[in-house]
Enzyme design. Structure first.
Site, short mmCIF file in Angstrom:
data_model
loop_
_atom_site.label_atom_id
_atom_site.label_comp_id
_atom_site.label_asym_id
_atom_site.label_seq_id
_atom_site.Cartn_x
_atom_site.Cartn_y
_atom_site.Cartn_z
N LEU A 101 58.78 -3.49 47.37
CA LEU A 101 58.32 -2.14 47.68
C LEU A 101 56.94 -1.89 47.07
O LEU A 101 56.48 -2.62 46.21
CB LEU A 101 59.32 -1.11 47.14
CG LEU A 101 60.76 -1.21 47.67
CD1 LEU A 101 61.61 -0.11 47.03
CD2 LEU A 101 60.80 -1.11 49.18
N GLY B 275 35.67 -1.03 55.14
CA GLY B 275 36.56 0.07 55.46
C GLY B 275 37.95 -0.42 55.84
O GLY B 275 38.25 -1.61 55.74
N GLY C 34 53.95 -1.15 48.97
CA GLY C 34 52.87 -1.16 49.93
C GLY C 34 51.58 -1.73 49.39
O GLY C 34 51.55 -2.42 48.37
N ILE D 228 35.71 0.68 47.64
CA ILE D 228 36.48 -0.54 47.42
C ILE D 228 35.57 -1.70 47.05
O ILE D 228 35.81 -2.43 46.08
CB ILE D 228 37.32 -0.88 48.67
CG1 ILE D 228 38.39 0.18 48.90
CG2 ILE D 228 37.97 -2.26 48.53
CD1 ILE D 228 39.17 0.01 50.19
N GLY E 295 29.45 -4.18 52.32
CA GLY E 295 29.99 -2.82 52.35
C GLY E 295 29.83 -2.15 51.01
O GLY E 295 30.40 -2.61 50.01
N HIS F 61 37.97 20.39 21.22
CA HIS F 61 36.66 19.86 20.81
C HIS F 61 36.87 18.75 19.78
O HIS F 61 37.72 18.86 18.91
CB HIS F 61 35.81 20.98 20.20
CG HIS F 61 34.53 20.50 19.58
ND1 HIS F 61 33.41 20.23 20.33
CD2 HIS F 61 34.21 20.22 18.29
CE1 HIS F 61 32.45 19.82 19.53
NE2 HIS F 61 32.90 19.81 18.27
N CYS G 208 49.00 -0.15 48.06
CA CYS G 208 48.51 0.47 46.81
C CYS G 208 49.03 -0.26 45.58
O CYS G 208 48.27 -0.69 44.72
CB CYS G 208 48.91 1.93 46.77
SG CYS G 208 48.38 2.79 45.27
#
Length: 579
Positions: free
Chosen positions: A152, A379, A154, A293, A289, A552, A156
């Protein structure tokens, strides 16, 4: 008298003697209809076999390693009264149906001859897919999650966001160590063990994908490892020739890297997936490109000692990004990279023994160069056109995109689409929000995807992040805005990190004072941008941010400074507000 019933293996189609890899029930357990009993595995898929009768288990008649076929006895139960199983809708095969016809088909009687049946099937297990499946299961739906890969997650988790960020972390450590030499701390040249680095990257991926498998099991989401295509509005056919009938479907099949036409078939020419393998580390790398990516991988390879060149067809890297965001980045990479060629076209590639010979066309580009490896990162293309969606009546455009409404419905009411193939930015965090909407709508809830803004992040060095309205968009659309910009040279935290080159900017509506957008350049920009995103989503104005006490010294203070500059209350810089 107790009603003893047998739980049998349902019709497995052409499969017989399928091995049991897990037994999920024990004597004494109470099972409901559709509760998984065993997990079996074919040569191409694994699946849970559910109960078709509710009751208390009085015997388990199988064990791990047993072989079962259609009709094999799994267990016996003392049956209890239970609601009948909801029917699965018709699988009438019609290629060109109108929406009313498809709805009518969806309400027809089930055929009953499919390998699997489910209330909801989700195609693809990336961030959108697994989120949709898990959310739907949490809402009580019976869910099948189909994934063509063995694990599982994908693109990503396996070959995208996560492994690239692991390598980018390694690159950052190398760059940070080198930078400390100017401040009296020298480490010497790093020794790169590409194989060990690759193993660590894979270990990170494995932990996450393994976690997803456990989450699916906990939620009783049935996972089928196979490639799916539509056979009709309510049926999928898998590449192992099994079939799955469904009432609702969420298409979350993602996208694939786009490649230049006419490239030679040579392993030295890779896409982003191949670039993650680092095998072997090249001496010279050309990245074709100049998008996010390609530039992220350029950062990795440069830090690992490769001479990197980048070529981009348009006149700027990260096309569409506000030019000011690129200036700190360009100042750094021009010193690190061998060449950056914008307004340059790649006119051809030829595989030779010394390397890949690449021809260029551009005013300031060389006519030719030879590289040990070429990464093509021009792309991605949506996968909507790979699913035979027309057989279900789903409209897919020439780019693989499926048009959806705000509830993520396609033109076929019971079929939804999310993520890369649903249009808009191809971002995992967009897909996960769309996924929850689709799952909730299917479960009967009133849910809509109405995000005001979706953040974008380039995990380069320095990181670049933006959300909401950009200055380019404002100027193109005639939107009046006010801008405040805080240089990180005024941030004590940025100075202490040795990274004063960044900045934070906010854009405000000139009339209402509300935050319209913002951008951050510098280390951790991807984490910091969330506050700006929240401000846009909530319609916050400058006072909402400036009156929120920020710790801060932190980089997050720069967001407060930008809001104070708008309010005219900033004291850390002299930026008097014009009245």
């Amino acid at each position: 008298m107790a009603d003893t019933r047998k739980l049998l293996v349902p019709d497995l189609g052409d499969f017989a003697d399928v091995e049991i890899i897990e037994v999920l029930v024990a004597v004494g357990d109470t099972v409901a209809v559709e509760d998984p009993l065993i997990t079996v595995e074919t040569d191409k898929a694994s699946m849970d076999i559910p109960a078709d009768i509710a009751g208390k288990v009085i015997s388990v008649d199988v064990a791990i390693g047993d072989k079962v076929s259609t009709g094999s006895l799994i267990a016996k139960v003392e049956a209890s009264e239970a609601a009948p199983e909801a029917p699965v809708e018709s699988v009438e095969t019609t290629r060109n149906m109108s929406a009313p016809e498809i709805v009518a088909a969806n309400d027809a009687a089930p055929s009953g001859d499919a390998t699997y049946a489910a209330q909801l099937v989700v195609i693809g297990s990336g961030p959108g897919g697994y989120t949709a499946a898990f959310r739907a299961a949490d809402l009580g739906l019976d869910v099948v999650l189909i994934e063509r890969a063995p694990v599982l997650g994908g693109v990503c988790l396996n070959v995208g966001c996560i492994p690239s960020k692991a390598l980018l972390h390694a690159a950052k450590v190398i760059d940070d160590a080198a930078a400390m030499a100017d401040h009296g701390v020298s480490f010497g040249a790093p020794k790169i063990d590409a194989e060990k680095l690759r193993g660590w990257k894979n270990e990170v991926v494995g932990k996450l994908t393994g976690g997803l498998a456990a989450l699916a099991k906990q939620r009783k989401v049935r996972v089928v490892n196979a490639e799916a295509k539509f056979e009709s509005p309510n049926r999928l056919r898998l590449d192992n020739n099994e079939t799955l009938d469904f009432k609702h479907c969420i298409i979350a099949a993602g996208s694939e890297p786009a490649m230049l036409p006419g490239l030679p078939d040579d392993p030295r020419i890779v896409d982003s997936t191949g670039a993650l393998e680092l095998a072997p580390l090249p001496k010279r790398l050309l990245v074709v490109g100049g998008g996010i990516i390609g530039l992220e991988m350029a950062c990795v390879y440069s830090a690992l000692g490769t001479d990197v060149s980048v070529v981009e067809l348009t006149d700027s890297l990260m096309p569409g990004t506000d030019p000011d965001l690129l200036r700190p980045f360009m100042k750094i990479v021009k010193q690190r990279y061998e060449a950056i060629m914008v307004s340059t076209r790649v006119t051809g590639m030829r595989a030779t023994t010394p390397g890949i010979e690449v021809k260029f066309e551009g005013d300031k580009a060389p006519s030719m160069g030879i590289y040990d490896r070429v990464l093509v990162a021009i792309g991605r293309r949506a996968n909507g056109g790979t699913l035979d969606a027309d057989k279900a009546g789903v409209t897919v455009d020439q780019h693989g995109i499926i048009a959806v409404d705000k509830q993520m419905r396609s033109n076929v009411p019971h079929i939804f689409a999310i993520g890369d193939l649903a249009g808009g930015p191809m971002l995992a965090h967009k897909a996960t929000h769309e996924a929850k909407v689709a799952a909730e709508v299917i479960a009967g809830e009133k849910s809509y995807f109405d995000a005001r803004a979706i953040p974008s992040v380039a995990y380069t060095d320095p990181e670049i992040a933006w959300v909401g309205l950009t200055e380019l968009e404002a100027r193109d659309n005639g939107i009046e805005y006010e801008k405040t910009q805080i240089p990180w040279a005024a941030s004590g935290r940025a100075l202490s990190l040795g990274r004063p080159e960044g900045f934070t900017k906010l854009l405000f509506d000139k009339k209402t004072g509300r935050v319209l957008g913002g951008a951050i350049v510098g280390p951790g920009a991807g984490d910091l941008i969330s506050e700006v995103c929240l401000a846009v989503e909530m319609g916050a104005d400058a006072a909402d941010i400036s009156l929120t006490i920020h710790p801060h010294p932190t980089l997050s203070e720069t967001i407060a400074f930008a809001a104070e500059a708008m309010d005219g209350t900033l004291t850390d810089l002299y930026m008097p507000k014009k009245h």
